[in-house]
Write a protein that holds these residues in place. Structure first.
Motif, mmCIF file in Angstrom:
data_model
loop_
_atom_site.group_PDB
_atom_site.id
_atom_site.type_symbol
_atom_site.label_atom_id
_atom_site.label_comp_id
_atom_site.label_asym_id
_atom_site.label_seq_id
_atom_site.Cartn_x
_atom_site.Cartn_y
_atom_site.Cartn_z
ATOM 1 N N GLU B 245 0.824 -1.206 0.000
ATOM 2 C CA GLU B 245 0.000 0.000 0.000
ATOM 3 C C GLU B 245 0.860 1.259 0.000
ATOM 4 O OE1 GLU B 245 -2.909 -0.078 3.121
ATOM 5 O OE2 GLU B 245 -3.859 -1.818 2.182
ATOM 6 N N GLU B 248 2.226 1.708 -3.341
ATOM 7 C CA GLU B 248 1.217 2.204 -4.268
ATOM 8 C C GLU B 248 0.999 3.694 -4.089
ATOM 9 O OE1 GLU B 248 -2.095 -0.347 -3.697
ATOM 10 O OE2 GLU B 248 -1.479 -1.701 -5.300
ATOM 11 N N ALA B 249 0.988 4.098 -2.805
ATOM 12 C CA ALA B 249 0.803 5.526 -2.534
ATOM 13 C C ALA B 249 1.941 6.341 -3.141
ATOM 14 C CB ALA B 249 0.725 5.758 -1.029
ATOM 15 N N GLN B 250 3.144 5.812 -3.017
ATOM 16 C CA GLN B 250 4.295 6.512 -3.592
ATOM 17 C C GLN B 250 4.214 6.528 -5.115
ATOM 18 O OE1 GLN B 250 7.350 4.174 -1.789
ATOM 19 N NE2 GLN B 250 8.052 5.900 -0.566
ATOM 20 N N ALA B 252 1.585 6.570 -6.931
ATOM 21 C CA ALA B 252 0.461 7.328 -7.497
ATOM 22 C C ALA B 252 0.962 8.533 -8.292
ATOM 23 C CB ALA B 252 -0.463 7.776 -6.378
ATOM 24 N N GLY B 255 1.774 7.408 -11.737
ATOM 25 C CA GLY B 255 0.808 6.503 -12.348
ATOM 26 C C GLY B 255 0.271 7.031 -13.650
ATOM 27 N N ARG B 257 -1.460 9.156 -16.256
ATOM 28 C CA ARG B 257 -1.854 10.564 -16.201
ATOM 29 C C ARG B 257 -1.892 11.061 -17.633
ATOM 30 N NH1 ARG B 257 3.831 12.852 -13.730
ATOM 31 N NH2 ARG B 257 5.130 12.020 -15.365
ATOM 32 N N ASP B 402 0.170 2.634 -18.065
ATOM 33 C CA ASP B 402 0.741 3.022 -16.789
ATOM 34 C C ASP B 402 2.258 2.822 -16.770
ATOM 35 O OD1 ASP B 402 -0.412 0.104 -14.933
ATOM 36 O OD2 ASP B 402 0.649 0.328 -16.827
ATOM 37 N N HIS B 429 6.794 -2.919 -6.611
ATOM 38 C CA HIS B 429 5.371 -3.197 -6.637
ATOM 39 C C HIS B 429 5.099 -4.556 -7.248
ATOM 40 C CE1 HIS B 429 1.216 -2.861 -8.094
ATOM 41 N NE2 HIS B 429 1.048 -2.075 -7.044
#
Lengths: 349, 625
Positions: B245, B248-250, B252, B255, B257, B402, B429
């Motif tokens: 998690e 994933e937050a890092q 984002a 990601g 765009r 992505d 990841h």
């Protein structure tokens, strides 16, 4: 004084003191190890050697004073400086709190015969077993067997079958003798791989593998055991769960154990009893209680016996400092260092 | 420079001195843990050399206790160490001794008759008797030829034997050094917390068979999920998921765009322009058409959007190379239509004589066909045809995946700034996702692997039911079960001598590779073992082959083939320790008894096993239940 003698003397000093001596004499002395430091100190001009000796002798009287206060301390011990900048910070006041051999050996003997009183944790384990599973994780020799016996007695009193498993056949045999004395020969049976002795007794002793096989057979439909009357399963030495070859059997037994039977897991001290309790709570319908303590009913002390026959305390405290920072008794440390030096030295010849 | 040492210290304290010192300090009875069995036996021997006997009254009490034990276990009376124990009050207790001897020693300790018991560290759990003092001499233990350091739990297990409840006010652990001891390991063991337990769950063939006998696959999946192994794996997975998690937050920030770069936009516009379907290239048949083609032979009745018809010929169109048909329809007209328009293909063909020119069949058969097409039955059975999904969109690569930076983007260097970080995060990841998946499905996956092997060998059907072989094979619950069941299926044991059977089973049961001297084996046993070895070798990819030592097999054979042999004589034929021989035979007996359980399906084999069991159970092997 010859260079050899000085070298010898310097070798005996702790490296900390060598740095102190080298301060102002050797450039960048803090980069050097003990051997290089001594080399560098000896390489100084001879008049410096005398100053070094002077500096050293200024420290000496305090060492000798310490030595006289503790005659047991050998002359080869490191002279410990009283100057604050050289004192080792790790063991302050160590000398004052050290126990002696006499303290260590004090109180050896046989306790007067007392009527047996179960400990609080033993009673708790037995009462908790009425409503759910119980895991007991206590040090070796604190009376797990008492819990097993009382729990078995209770279950047998309400006409329930009890299965007691042990990891080794030899232990099964010991338990058989013990239980036969307690409950009578007709109430105890033993099952092994190839033999069944009194298999309809209310208390059955077997190895865990045999119980696993019984549970397999019961699940497969060919029931030859009264699993529906099974009231209690005692798994002794359940730290075998971690055994690389046989641990799986304990796991299977716990998973396949019928729901109406209570589980009593007896184990020596283990690292993660909470985790095991959590697991059993997770897979079984009844609540599971963990009973755990590190208190030994007979206190345990540690000693060091030198090959020369000299006994010293192992730690600075009398009892074993469990789970606390500990330090070797200085005398033990000295003796052991001496021992290591000599055995390592003699190995080279 | 020659260094003269004043006195060389003995590397280990002499056992006699050790016991004397302990006696002097009132620290007896003691359990002395030594590394090897030989060290224990030599320690006892050294008492003989020094000759410091016990006072007579203590020897007498020892004799009394021993008499009591001998009445229960007669084999103790013949034990060579018996006089030593009586005379010096010390004993050795290790796996090389018979269980009855160990019971005798334990009984003596319980009565407090002995001053010291020399035991090996290897079998700490087997030492189930307390003493006032525990002496530890080593910080490592020999495990499978390697010296490993004692773990904290092992040291606590050892030291826990110190101090008898009700008999001692205090217990002692005495550490006495020997070469290579690491004092730190011992102090850590005495003061530290024991190691946590890690699950050792492994899936075995008998486990799979027995679970499948009683439960459905879904249920077994839930059983496996209940295991401690899965519990611990799940904890690992949860920890990893938390980590995932954060990753994933890092991630984002890097990601998917919208790409604002004009070069990229122009590039994709350009690609879309050029990516037109080529006009004259050979048309690739779509899957629904490919599926129809083999059925569309001349004479086949097909359904068209308007009525039905019979296929006269199949060809490819000139321009686009499309699959086309020439059809004679119910209006007696010959028409051309693309295969894609065929709505139905019927399981009905008409006789046709093909020709190379229009109307693609001989005039005579055309006449007949026209009649037959008109008279086709109302209802015809059709073939199921795959649906045309109509998914014929232009295949354009997605401009904004992505992946970052976009792998084909011409303005990649502009985005390169944080590429390294994004790439590292992306790797992490991916790795975490894979690991979590592997952890979650590990047990079930291994179970399925075992199921596949069992299906391959015919113990399970394709639907995971037990076959007739599986039904009896599940009763063999030993380490090398696949080898044994395969041997039984090959009739390797049909009509075999009980002695040979026991020999083979002993060699399967024995898992120690210590060399030694053993009795001679018979030629028959050698040949049977040769076959067993071949089978084991062929199964090696499914199951670790046992050692199959022929010298150990000879030991099992000898015990059966000479029923008059006494235990003492038997043990003298080998250099293997008595206790090891006992354990080998006890284990073999268990294997034999498992064969005995196959009464229902293999009565002949069960009979042989029964005979073998009768012959095995004598002398020492009968003493303990």
């Amino acid at each position: 004084m010859r260079t050899d003698d000085l070298k010898q003397l310097l070798h005996e000093q702790p490296v900390k003191r060598l740095h102190w001596l080298a301060k102002g004499r050797i450039h960048r002395h803090f980069r050097l190890g003990k051997a290089r430091l001594i080399q560098a100190l000896l390489a100084l001009p001879p008049e410096q050697h005398h100053q070094i000796l002077d500096d050293l002798s200024r420290l000496r009287p305090s060492t000798q004073r310490t030595a006289t206060r503790h005659p047991s301390q050998g002359s080869r011990a490191h002279p410990r400086s009283e100057t604050p900048r050289l004192a080792t910070p790790s063991h302050p006041d160590q000398r004052e709190s050290c126990v002696t051999v006499a303290d260590l050996l004090e109180g050896i003997g046989v306790p007067p015969p007392q009527p047996f009183h179960p400990d609080a944790w033993q009673e708790e384990a037995i009462t908790r077993l009425r409503e759910g599973d119980v895991i007991v994780s206590v040090p070796t020799g604190s009376g797990k067997t008492y819990v097993a016996i009382e729990a078995a007695r209770q279950a047998m009193a309400v006409d329930r079958t009890v299965i007691y498993t042990s990891p080794l056949k030899a232990l099964s045999n010991t338990k058989l003798t013990e239980f036969v004395q307690l409950f009578g020969a007709d109430r105890v049976g033993i099952l092994t791989g190839e033999r069944r002795h009194n298999p309809h007794a209310p208390l059955l002793i077997m190895t865990t593998e045999i119980l696993r096989n019984l549970l397999y057979d019961a699940a497969g439909g060919e029931i030859d055991m009264r699993l529906d009357t099974l009231g209690l399963v005692i798994l002794d030495e359940s730290q075998y769960l971690a055994d690389p070859e046989r641990g799986v059997v304990w796991e299977e037994t716990i998973i396949l154990c019928p729901t109406q039977a209570r589980l009593l897991l007896l184990s020596a001290s283990i690292g993660n009893p909470e985790e095991i309790a959590e697991w059993i709570r997770h897979i079984r319908a009844v609540p599971c209680t963990l009973i755990q303590h590190h208190h030994r009913s007979v206190p345990l002390r540690a000693g060091y016996l030198h090959p020369s026959g000299k006994l010293t305390p192992l730690f600075t405290t009398r009892d074993i400092p469990r789970g606390q920072p500990h330090a070797l008794h200085p005398e033990t440390r000295r003796l052991f260092a001496e021992y290591e030096r000599e055995t390592l030295g003699s190995r080279g010849h | 420079m020659l260094v003269v040492k004043p006195q060389v210290m003995p590397p280990v304290i002499h056992p006699v001195d050790l016991v004397q010192t302990l006696r002097h300090k009132r620290l007896t009875p003691a359990i002395v843990f030594l590394t090897s069995r030989r060290a224990c036996d030599e320690a006892i021997d050294s008492f003989e050399h020094r000759n410091v006997p016990l006072p007579a009254h203590r020897s007498r009490t020892i004799a009394q206790v021993l008499d009591h034990v001998i009445r229960l276990y007669p084999s103790v009376a013949q034990h060579p160490l018996l006089p030593t124990v009586q005379r010096y009050g010390v004993a050795a207790h290790h796996a090389g001794h018979l269980p009855s001897w160990k019971i005798a020693v334990e009984e003596l300790m319980r009565h407090g008759c002995l001053d010291a018991v020399f035991a090996t560290t290897t079998l700490a759990a087997g030492v189930d008797f307390p003493a006032r003092t525990v002496v530890i001499t080593q910080s490592s233990v020999r495990k499978a030829r390697d010296l490993t350091e004692l773990t904290v739990s092992e040291i606590q297990q050892l030291s826990g034997r110190g101090g008898r409840r009700g008999k001692d006010l205090v217990g002692f652990v005495v550490v006495t050094p020997s070469p290579y001891i690491d004092l730190h390991v011992i102090t850590r063991g005495l003061t530290g917390n024991p190691e946590p337990i890690h699950s050792q769950f492994v899936i075995s063939y008998p486990m799979v068979l027995n679970l499948l006998k009683a439960h459905t696959l879904d249920h077994i999946k839930s059983i496996l999920e209940k295991s401690f192994a899965q519990f611990q794996l799940n904890q690992q997975a949860t920890a990893l998921e938390e980590k995932l998690e954060t990753v994933e937050a890092q991630l984002a920030a890097f990601g998917p765009r919208p790409c604002a770069d004009w070069i990229t936009q122009w590039h994709w516009f350009n690609l879309a322009q050029t990516h037109r379907r080529p006009r004259h290239a050979i048309c690739q048949d779509a899957p629904p058409i490919l599926a129809r083609l083999p059925f569309l032979t001349p004479g086949r009745v097909v359904g068209l959007p308007k009525g039905r018809g019979v296929v006269l010929r199949r060809y490819r169109s000139r321009s686009q190379h499309r699959a086309m048909l020439t059809v004679l329809n119910t209006q007696e007209r010959i028409i051309e239509c693309p295969v894609a328009q065929v709505t139905e293909i019927y399981d009905h063909t008409l006789n046709i004589e093909p020709a190379r020119v229009f109307p693609w069949c001989t005039p005579k058969s055309l006449q007949r066909l026209m009649r037959e097409v008109r008279e086709l039955p109302q209802h015809l059975q059709g073939f199921p045809l795959p649906e045309d999904t109509g998914n014929d969109s232009v295949m354009l690569p997605e401009p904004l995946t992505d992946e970052f930076p976009c792998p084909m983007c011409p303005s990649q260097p502009a985005c390169r700034k944080d590429y390294t970080k994004a790439w590292r995060l992306r790797q992490e990841h991916q790795q975490l996702t894979k690991t979590i998946h592997a952890i979650r499905s590990q047990l079930w996956h291994r179970f399925q692997q075992h199921v596949e092997v069992l299906q391959q060998f015919g113990y399970l059907t394709a639907t995971c039911q037990l076959t007739a072989d599986g039904e009896w094979a599940r009763l063999i619950r030993i380490n090398h079960s696949l080898l044994l069941t395969e041997l039984i299926r090959m009739d390797a044991f049909t009509g075999i001598e009980p002695a040979l059977l026991v020999g083979v089973l002993a060699s399967i049961a024995h898992e120690d590779d210590r060399p030694g001297i053993f009795p001679r084996r018979s030629p028959a046993l050698a040949s049977v073992l040769g076959q067993v070895r071949t089978v084991a070798h062929s199964l090696a990819s499914y199951e670790d082959p046992p050692l199959l030592r022929s010298d150990v097999a000879a030991l099992g054979e000898l015990w059966i083939s000479q029923p008059s042999l006494s235990w003492g004589e038997f043990v003298r034929t080998t250099t293997m320790a008595e206790g090891d021989v006992y354990r080998l035979l006890a284990r073999t007996l268990e294997y034999v008894s498992q064969l005995h359980n196959l009464k229902a399906t293999h009565p002949g084999l069960a009979d042989i096993a029964d005979q073998a069991m009768q012959l095995m159970r004598r002398d020492v092997l009968q003493e303990l239940p």
